[in-house]
Design an enzyme around this catalytic site. Structure first.
Site, PDB file in Angstrom:
ATOM      1  N   LYS A   1      -5.839  40.252 -23.433  1.00 48.56           N
ATOM      2  CA  LYS A   1      -4.736  41.298 -23.904  1.00 48.56           C
ATOM      3  C   LYS A   1      -5.500  42.919 -24.026  1.00 48.56           C
ATOM      4  O   LYS A   1      -4.969  44.020 -23.496  1.00 48.56           O
ATOM      5  CB  LYS A   1      -4.056  41.126 -25.228  1.00 48.56           C
ATOM      6  CG  LYS A   1      -3.109  42.119 -25.544  1.00 48.56           C
ATOM      7  CD  LYS A   1      -2.439  41.812 -27.113  1.00 48.56           C
ATOM      8  CE  LYS A   1      -1.725  43.247 -27.501  1.00 48.56           C
ATOM      9  NZ  LYS A   1      -1.291  42.863 -28.893  1.00 48.56           N
TER      10      LYS A   1
ATOM     11  N   LYS B   1      -5.537  21.255 -26.898  1.00 47.92           N
ATOM     12  CA  LYS B   1      -5.360  21.824 -25.837  1.00 47.92           C
ATOM     13  C   LYS B   1      -3.725  21.990 -25.715  1.00 47.92           C
ATOM     14  O   LYS B   1      -3.347  22.964 -24.910  1.00 47.92           O
ATOM     15  CB  LYS B   1      -5.752  20.804 -24.553  1.00 47.92           C
ATOM     16  CG  LYS B   1      -7.395  20.711 -24.585  1.00 47.92           C
ATOM     17  CD  LYS B   1      -7.939  22.028 -24.321  1.00 47.92           C
ATOM     18  CE  LYS B   1      -9.523  21.712 -24.016  1.00 47.92           C
ATOM     19  NZ  LYS B   1      -9.990  23.223 -23.511  1.00 47.92           N
TER      20      LYS B   1
ATOM     21  N   TYR C   1      -8.291  16.915 -30.016  1.00 46.23           N
ATOM     22  CA  TYR C   1      -8.452  17.421 -28.605  1.00 46.23           C
ATOM     23  C   TYR C   1      -7.451  17.613 -28.010  1.00 46.23           C
ATOM     24  O   TYR C   1      -6.842  18.506 -27.359  1.00 46.23           O
ATOM     25  CB  TYR C   1      -9.533  16.588 -27.888  1.00 46.23           C
ATOM     26  CG  TYR C   1      -9.757  16.945 -26.386  1.00 46.23           C
ATOM     27  CD1 TYR C   1     -10.628  18.257 -26.306  1.00 46.23           C
ATOM     28  CD2 TYR C   1      -9.638  16.444 -25.310  1.00 46.23           C
ATOM     29  CE1 TYR C   1     -11.000  18.744 -25.056  1.00 46.23           C
ATOM     30  CE2 TYR C   1      -9.833  16.850 -24.192  1.00 46.23           C
ATOM     31  CZ  TYR C   1     -10.403  18.025 -23.924  1.00 46.23           C
ATOM     32  OH  TYR C   1     -10.939  18.388 -22.535  1.00 46.23           O
TER      33      TYR C   1
ATOM     34  N   SER D   1     -15.093  24.164 -25.380  1.00 49.32           N
ATOM     35  CA  SER D   1     -14.432  23.160 -26.189  1.00 49.32           C
ATOM     36  C   SER D   1     -15.256  21.852 -25.738  1.00 49.32           C
ATOM     37  O   SER D   1     -15.864  21.464 -24.835  1.00 49.32           O
ATOM     38  CB  SER D   1     -13.013  22.793 -25.876  1.00 49.32           C
ATOM     39  OG  SER D   1     -12.671  21.716 -26.500  1.00 49.32           O
TER      40      SER D   1
ATOM     41  N   PHE E   1     -21.444  21.518 -18.780  1.00 48.00           N
ATOM     42  CA  PHE E   1     -21.635  20.974 -17.524  1.00 48.00           C
ATOM     43  C   PHE E   1     -20.834  21.520 -16.535  1.00 48.00           C
ATOM     44  O   PHE E   1     -21.267  22.178 -15.481  1.00 48.00           O
ATOM     45  CB  PHE E   1     -20.914  19.366 -18.057  1.00 48.00           C
ATOM     46  CG  PHE E   1     -20.631  18.809 -16.635  1.00 48.00           C
ATOM     47  CD1 PHE E   1     -21.472  18.737 -15.393  1.00 48.00           C
ATOM     48  CD2 PHE E   1     -19.616  17.938 -16.604  1.00 48.00           C
ATOM     49  CE1 PHE E   1     -20.963  17.975 -14.453  1.00 48.00           C
ATOM     50  CE2 PHE E   1     -19.099  17.229 -15.469  1.00 48.00           C
ATOM     51  CZ  PHE E   1     -19.805  17.446 -14.078  1.00 48.00           C
ATOM     52  N   VAL E   2     -19.612  21.807 -16.760  1.00 47.46           N
ATOM     53  CA  VAL E   2     -18.602  22.282 -15.786  1.00 47.46           C
ATOM     54  C   VAL E   2     -19.080  23.975 -15.870  1.00 47.46           C
ATOM     55  O   VAL E   2     -18.945  24.449 -14.687  1.00 47.46           O
ATOM     56  CB  VAL E   2     -17.025  21.997 -16.134  1.00 47.46           C
ATOM     57  CG1 VAL E   2     -16.322  22.870 -15.218  1.00 47.46           C
ATOM     58  CG2 VAL E   2     -16.924  20.594 -15.914  1.00 47.46           C
TER      59      VAL E   2
END
Length: 400
Positions: free
Chosen positions: A180, A224, A220, A150, A88-89
């Site tokens: 990195k 995070k 979750y 996620s 979605f995002v």
């Protein structure tokens, strides 16, 4: 390009055929047909050429048309990886970065993302899609990494909590390792869930949170939290450039209709004239931001020099019950609002303090709640009315 080449080949073949027949005495440049046989040949060639020309026109009409993207020179154009970019995002972030002229690569395992969210860019020279699960290393060359991968809604991350934990730990380690190696910059899409059921209101970034480490949401929440910890460990030890966005409730088109979030539940139930379900008494609060506001904040944060976590959310606070009534009013219909037992560890209050975002990013939400809701309702309505694949529920990039 292919249709133009095919047209050129056919045209050349047609000209060659005419010259061959002229040479054999079947046609004349004056256009006078010498005999009945040559007239038949001429007619057949013209008919076939018209048919081929019609086929080429049909091919060209079906060719993919992309939104116009900005042209950036080599020094300004960035190679950007978005994990979870089919979600979605992520898909809205893809749209904006593509329109800005960057080269965008999406890595997604499609656990919750959908190919159709970004299909309008497939084939564009600046876009690449990789079907990849980031719990496995990814070796590509990039300048920036937006790490959004996620599951983000309770039903999705509770469905497979171990997968959620692995994505947020092993997946984040892999993306930090990539940043990195290529000396790139990584932005972690963290969440307001790191604050748990907060004892401080509104929630500033300095607040450490109140989280149940063994509750149903812990996979979750704690995933995070440890992802943030790993980001700053890499920043301190390996000098990796990191940015951390703590994202509050977000809504808009392309939300999964059955993801179990407040907005999608209420809109779907209202459109289908089903009972609107409120868990608990409905006095728990949330703050809702429209997806384009979030995308703007993510891009500003990525390109800023600010290295501490930043809240990205709308400080306009509503109770769940108020929100249910608001959506019912927007949609219309006769859906009753019913109350069910409260869910375990459901935060009682949620409102961001966005002082840092205003100060360091010059960012705050711009889309009014009712405007964003109407666009989301229209999206859901169109999705429900589809009866076949060709009826695309498509929002062109830049139209939201």
């Amino acid at each position: 390009m292919k249709s133009r080449l095919l047209r050129d080949v056919l045209f050349t073949g047609f000209i060659v055929a005419i010259f061959v027949m002229v040479f054999l005495g079947k046609l004349s440049f004056s256009g006078i047909v010498r005999d009945k046989r040559s007239e038949d040949v001429n007619s057949k060639i013209l008919t076939e050429f018209k048919a081929l020309n019609e086929r080429l026109k049909n091919i060209e009409e079906r060719k993919k048309i992309y939104a116009e993207v900005k042209f950036l020179t080599y020094k300004d154009r960035k190679r950007i990886l978005i994990t979870g970019g089919a979600g979605f995002v992520g898909s809205h972030l893809v749209d904006q970065l593509m329109l800005d002229g960057h080269e965008v690569t999406v890595a997604d395992n499609f656990f919750t993302g959908r190919r159709r969210n970004i299909e309008h860019w497939i084939g564009h020279e600046n876009f690449e899609l990789i079907h990849h699960d980031i719990i496995n290393p990814l070796y590509i060359e990039v300048d920036q990494i937006y790490h959004l991968a996620s599951p983000a809604s309770p039903p999705n991350y509770m469905y497979n909590p171990i997968k959620t934990i692995k994505t947020n730990t092993i997946g984040t380690i892999n993306m930090l390792g990539l940043a990195k190696r290529v000396r790139g910059r990584l932005l972690l899409a963290s969440t307001s869930e790191v604050y748990g059921d907060p004892e401080v209101h509104p929630q500033p970034e300095e607040y450490w949170g109140h989280v149940n480490p063994i509750g149903p949401r812990a996979c979750y929440d704690e995933g995070k939290r440890v992802a943030e910890t790993m980001c700053f460990a890499y920043a301190k030890q390996e000098k990796t450039e990191v940015r951390v966005a703590r994202i509050f409730n977000t809504f808009g088109p392309r939300m999964h209709m059955n993801d179990g979030r407040v907005v999608s539940n209420f809109i779907l139930q209202s459109l289908q004239n089903q009972s609107i379900t409120v868990y608990g008494q409905g006095d728990q609060t949330r703050s809702f931001q429209y997806v384009t506001d979030l995308v703007s904040g993510l891009i500003k944060l990525m390109n800023s020099n600010y290295t501490l976590p930043i809240n990205l959310g709308n400080p306009e606070e509503h109770t769940i019950l108020e929100f249910a009534k608001l959506i019912k009013e927007q949609v219309g219909g006769s859906s009753p609002i019913i109350k069910k037992p409260a869910m375990q560890d459901d935060p009682s209050r949620r409102k961001p303090d966005i002082t840092r975002a205003r100060t360091y990013l010059n960012w705050e939400p711009k889309v009014q709640l009712l405007d964003g809701l109407q666009k989301t309702i229209d999206y859901f309505h169109n999705e429900l009315s589809r009866s076949k694949h060709s009826e695309r529920n498509f929002h062109p990039p830049g139209s939201l």
